[in-house]
Motif scaffolding. Structure first.
Motif, PDB file in Angstrom:
ATOM      1  N   VAL A   1       3.628  15.274 -14.773  1.00  0.00           N
ATOM      2  CA  VAL A   1       4.187  14.425 -15.953  1.00  0.00           C
ATOM      3  C   VAL A   1       2.780  14.505 -17.050  1.00  0.00           C
ATOM      4  N   GLY A   2       3.029  14.806 -18.273  1.00  0.00           N
ATOM      5  CA  GLY A   2       1.810  14.958 -19.496  1.00  0.00           C
ATOM      6  C   GLY A   2       0.908  15.876 -19.410  1.00  0.00           C
ATOM      7  N   ASP A   3       0.951  16.827 -18.422  1.00  0.00           N
ATOM      8  CA  ASP A   3       0.060  17.662 -18.025  1.00  0.00           C
ATOM      9  C   ASP A   3      -0.399  18.504 -19.357  1.00  0.00           C
ATOM     10  N   LYS A   4      -1.598  18.532 -19.469  1.00  0.00           N
ATOM     11  CA  LYS A   4      -2.478  19.260 -20.639  1.00  0.00           C
ATOM     12  C   LYS A   4      -3.502  20.024 -20.014  1.00  0.00           C
ATOM     13  N   SER A   5      -3.496  20.533 -18.554  1.00  0.00           N
ATOM     14  CA  SER A   5      -4.449  21.289 -18.106  1.00  0.00           C
ATOM     15  C   SER A   5      -4.354  22.684 -18.424  1.00  0.00           C
TER      16      SER A   5
ATOM     17  N   GLY B   1       1.020  -1.212   0.073  1.00  0.00           N
ATOM     18  CA  GLY B   1      -0.024   0.199   0.153  1.00  0.00           C
ATOM     19  C   GLY B   1       0.892   1.397   0.014  1.00  0.00           C
ATOM     20  N   VAL B   2       2.043   1.167  -0.448  1.00  0.00           N
ATOM     21  CA  VAL B   2       2.974   2.319  -0.563  1.00  0.00           C
ATOM     22  C   VAL B   2       2.640   2.920  -2.119  1.00  0.00           C
ATOM     23  N   LYS B   3       2.303   4.364  -1.949  1.00  0.00           N
ATOM     24  CA  LYS B   3       2.072   5.188  -2.943  1.00  0.00           C
ATOM     25  C   LYS B   3       3.227   6.134  -3.222  1.00  0.00           C
ATOM     26  N   LYS B   4       3.693   6.143  -4.607  1.00  0.00           N
ATOM     27  CA  LYS B   4       4.936   7.144  -4.901  1.00  0.00           C
ATOM     28  C   LYS B   4       4.081   8.503  -4.858  1.00  0.00           C
ATOM     29  N   GLU B   5       4.936   9.484  -4.429  1.00  0.00           N
ATOM     30  CA  GLU B   5       4.761  10.805  -4.663  1.00  0.00           C
ATOM     31  C   GLU B   5       4.613  11.375  -5.834  1.00  0.00           C
ATOM     32  N   PRO B   6       3.666  11.863  -6.567  1.00  0.00           N
ATOM     33  CA  PRO B   6       3.721  12.301  -7.951  1.00  0.00           C
ATOM     34  C   PRO B   6       4.542  13.396  -8.203  1.00  0.00           C
TER      35      PRO B   6
END
Length: 821
Positions: free
Chosen positions: A714-718, A693-698
């Motif tokens: 990453v890959g942001d198109k907003s 249940g370890v989540k990588k920090e984005p």
């Protein structure tokens, strides 16, 4: 003691049904102006003026507004025509009891006023912290062509001192000269005090030297001024002159000297010298001096002398106990050893002796609880505040906010902050600092904005905390605005503000501005040197950082733990192994500073970057910090750099055992496997993260342009300009591909990593000569590092990229790290 008739009248005013008299009282301006005109004619019953004046003076002395109103009601009920002297007493009572609305009502209906009337109102507003209103009353007094006296000017100068308003203070100084009061020692003392508190100690000294008539207050004011700006040498020089001129030494002068000596490096010598003076003039049993001596010794670690002085006091009062408790708490931050527990035990002694604690007692005890992580005990102490009616005190509120902030309970701290009815600037500063300490930087800036909207004047500590928030958010433009605010308020000359500026510019990636700020500072301390050394270390200027450290030693400024951390970081980032070990040993031997896990992590990083992984592992086992995940993670990062898979696997297992939920360890292991082509092991590591249940920090990158912060993942198109960003990125990638650039990994998203998108937006919106400064919450990857070097060459732009470890400054196709990162 009150005579029987006086007691009877007060009793009558308490027993009478106030429905009618106080209905009359609420309309007293009209009653006094129309029915009972104030007159300077001799009253019909002169003894009544003195009678009521004595009652009002008693109400003022005991700060009893209820009794004062009762006396006023009796004056109106008796239809007695008061003289100006009695009305001034009534006005003074309302001012001293804090009822400024009634005071101004009474003042407005007075047909005749003298300087005493104006002085009372100015003093009342100043006492309540309403400095603008106090100055407005002073202006009205001058416009009314009242013959104001030296006390009026002194009150106005006191307001300038308290609001640190040098410009208005200079104007009032001019009025003092024009009014013919410039040679009165009483006002000279007020001017010296005003200039000192506003930071212009030079002008205070010039006034002092130019005056023909001086008294002991003059000398004490100048000494206090030098103490306030931290000029120990000049403080002692003035004290020596005072002694040689035969001015009698009193507890106030010696108290100021003790405070000054407590900041001096050679505290033992000066402490003994002042101690001798104290004994010689017979003040060794004085409680004020006793608390000062204890504070002097305790503040500088001479604990046995502080305890000896405390035990020698025949009957120490609350002030002396407070000094000893505060001394234990202060030394806890320097040498530890459980001294805060001694402070709590001393508090128990006070309670057993039946002594009534003051607000300073509670403040020191609560701070002691913060230092020993005694959160639960601190909450018990908070319960006692209600017993002594201190629950609304601003000073104690600040200590409670610090307690909650140190324990990470920022919401409880905010609740405590909002429960304080009259929040002074110390309370605001504690809350803002607590938010910064708990990394709630946006909340800190929001509170600062709220503070300004309420019309409150921040002090230099408030501004320092807010600049720290700007530094951590890397919003340089906002930070520069706050710096301008500090300059306008006259705080730019203070060392703490200069230190905050260095830190702010360094965190924003502008090492040149940080260095310039440091060079322009008139007074530097160990924090100043540490900040500028750290700035150069983080920007890859290792040799410059070490040169600054050597200059610091040449100037006999004692380095601290933070200084050595900056020096070791410089050695680590510069690959200076021999120098790093030399400074590490110097810290222990020459300066008697015990290395922390951060210092040892720097040595592990230093050895690891140099490829000496076995030595680094042995060093960890010898430090005593082998149960700390931070130091092992430093070795794991080096294992990835050098591709030592077997050692890296073993170290990663150790880190995961110590800190199983920290994502950074899994990510390092995953990337190490990925770099060496071990895709199956990389996938197993990723599966292990999912299983636990370890989540990588984005990954997140941001750039400040104008007054706006733009952030990307990453890959942001907003982003509204997303199309232009990707078109420009494609153009730039095409250019560097012609120079031989190829994506070094198999991950196609590398070409739209968040730092690339932020840099491209900077290329589009910022002028050609403006450096592009981008911040990132994760370490920059190799591919982006290579791309940034080529971008800086093809676009002829300077790019500064900050990750959690260091700064990368790209210019002309190369990076300041020398690819050693």
């Amino acid at each position: 003691m009150l005579c029987c008739s006086h007691k009877y009248l007060i009793g009558l005013s308490e027993r009478v049904s106030f429905s009618k008299p106080f209905k009359h009282f609420t309309a007293f301006p009209q009653a006094l102006s129309e029915t009972h005109h104030i007159s300077l004619q001799p009253p019909l019953a002169p003894s009544m003026d003195a009678f009521f004046a004595e009652l009002l003076q008693s109400s003022t002395n005991f700060q009893s507004l209820t009794h004062g109103k009762g006396v006023h009601a009796q004056i109106i009920k008796a239809r007695f025509t008061p003289c100006l002297f009695l009305v001034n007493n009534l006005l003074n009572m309302y001012c001293k009891c804090g009822d400024l609305a009634s005071a101004h009502q009474l003042f407005d209906c007075m047909r005749t006023r003298n300087a005493v009337s104006w002085n009372s109102l100015i003093s009342g507003y100043s006492q309540m912290g309403l400095f603008d209103d106090a100055l407005n009353v002073f202006i009205e007094a001058r416009n009314a062509q009242t013959k104001i006296d030296k006390f009026t000017y002194a009150s106005a100068l006191s307001v300038c001192s308290r609001r640190v308003d040098l410009n208005v203070g200079k104007v009032i100084h001019g009025l003092v000269v024009v009014g013919g009061f410039s040679q009165q020692v009483f006002l000279i003392n007020s001017l010296i005090d005003m200039y000192s508190k506003c930071g212009d100690i030079g002008q205070a000294k010039r006034l002092f030297d130019a005056s023909d008539e001086l008294d002991d207050v003059s000398w004490n004011s100048l000494i206090s001024g030098y103490v306030r700006v931290g000029n120990v040498e000049e403080t002692l020089r003035v004290f020596s002159r005072m002694h040689s001129y035969g001015i009698k030494l009193n507890s106030f002068a010696l108290g100021s000297i003790l405070k000054s000596c407590s900041e001096h490096d050679d505290v033992k010598y000066f402490g003994e010298m002042i101690h001798g003076c104290v004994v010689k003039v017979g003040l060794d049993s004085d409680d004020f001096i006793g608390s000062g001596m204890i504070d002097l010794y305790a503040k500088n670690g001479v604990l046995h002398e502080a305890i000896k002085f405390f035990k020698a006091m025949p009957s120490p009062n609350v002030v002396v106990f407070n000094a000893m408790i505060a001394g234990f708490s202060r030394l806890e931050t320097k040498i530890g050893s459980g001294l805060s527990k001694e402070a709590l035990l001393l508090f128990s002694v006070m309670q057993r002796r039946g002594m009534r604690p003051s607000k300073f007692t509670f403040s020191s005890v609560i701070r002691a609880c913060s230092l020993v992580n005694g959160f639960e005990f601190g909450k018990q102490i908070q319960g006692q505040l209600f017993k002594y009616n201190f629950q609304s005190d601003e000073y104690i509120g600040s200590a409670l906010i610090d307690l909650y902030s140190n324990s990470g309970s920022i919401e409880e701290g905010l609740r405590c902050f909002h429960s304080v009815p009259e929040q002074d600037i110390v309370t605001w500063t504690s809350m803002i600092s607590g938010c910064v300490q708990n990394e709630q930087f946006e909340k800190a800036l929001s509170l600062f904005h709220e503070l300004l909207c309420k019309g409150r004047k921040p002090d230099l500590f408030t501004l320092s905390s807010v600049m720290s928030a700007c530094a951590n958010l890397t919003v340089a433009r906002t930070g520069e605005q706050i710096q301008c605010f500090a300059t306008k308020a006259g705080f730019d000359q203070f060392t703490i503000i200069g230190n905050s500026r260095i830190y702010m510019y360094a965190r924003a990636g502008d090492v040149d501005a940080a260095t310039k700020t440091f060079s322009e500072m008139e007074s530097r301390d160990a924090i100043s040197w540490s900040a500028v050394i750290s700035s150069h270390a983080q920007h890859g200027c290792a040799r410059d950082a070490l040169m600054l450290f050597e200059e610091m030693e040449d100037r006999r400024v004692a380095p601290n733990e933070i200084t050595f951390l900056a020096v070791l970081t410089a050695c680590s980032h510069g690959g200076l192994v021999d120098e790093g070990f030399r400074y590490f040993e110097s810290m222990k031997i020459d300066y008697n500073l015990g290395p922390s896990v951060k210092h040892c992590s720097c040595i592990v990083d230093l050895l690891g970057r140099a490829g000496r992984l076995a030595d680094a592992e042995d060093f960890i086992l010898d430090t005593g910090f082998d149960t700390d995940p931070v130091i092992w993670r430093s070795l794991l990062a080096s294992c990835r750099v050098h591709g030592d898979i077997e050692r890296g696997r073993r170290v990663a297992e150790r880190v995961m055992e110590l800190e199983p939920t920290a994502s950074s360890s899994y990510v390092l292991l995953y990337n190490m496997y990925l770099d060496t082509g071990k895709l199956s092991l990389a996938m197993k590591t990723r599966d292990l993260m999912k299983e636990r249940g370890v989540k990588k920090e984005p990954g997140l990158s941001w750039i400040e342009i104008g007054a706006q912060v733009h952030s990307f993942v990453v890959g942001d198109k907003s982003h509204p300009q997303s199309s232009a960003i990707y078109a420009k990125l494609e153009e730039m990638l095409s250019k560097i591909e012609k120079m031989g650039y190829t994506n070094t990994t198999r991950v196609s998203l590398m070409n739209c990593h968040s730092e690339k998108l932020a840099v491209v937006l900077g290329m589009i919106l910022l002028p050609q000569l403006a450096p592009i400064r981008v911040m990132k919450n994760l370490r920059v990857c190799r591919d982006c590092h290579t791309a940034m070097k080529l971008f800086s060459e093809t676009e002829t732009r300077e790019i500064v990229l900050r990750d959690p470890i260091r700064f990368h400054r790209f210019r002309g196709g190369s990076c300041s790290c020398g690819d050693y990162w």
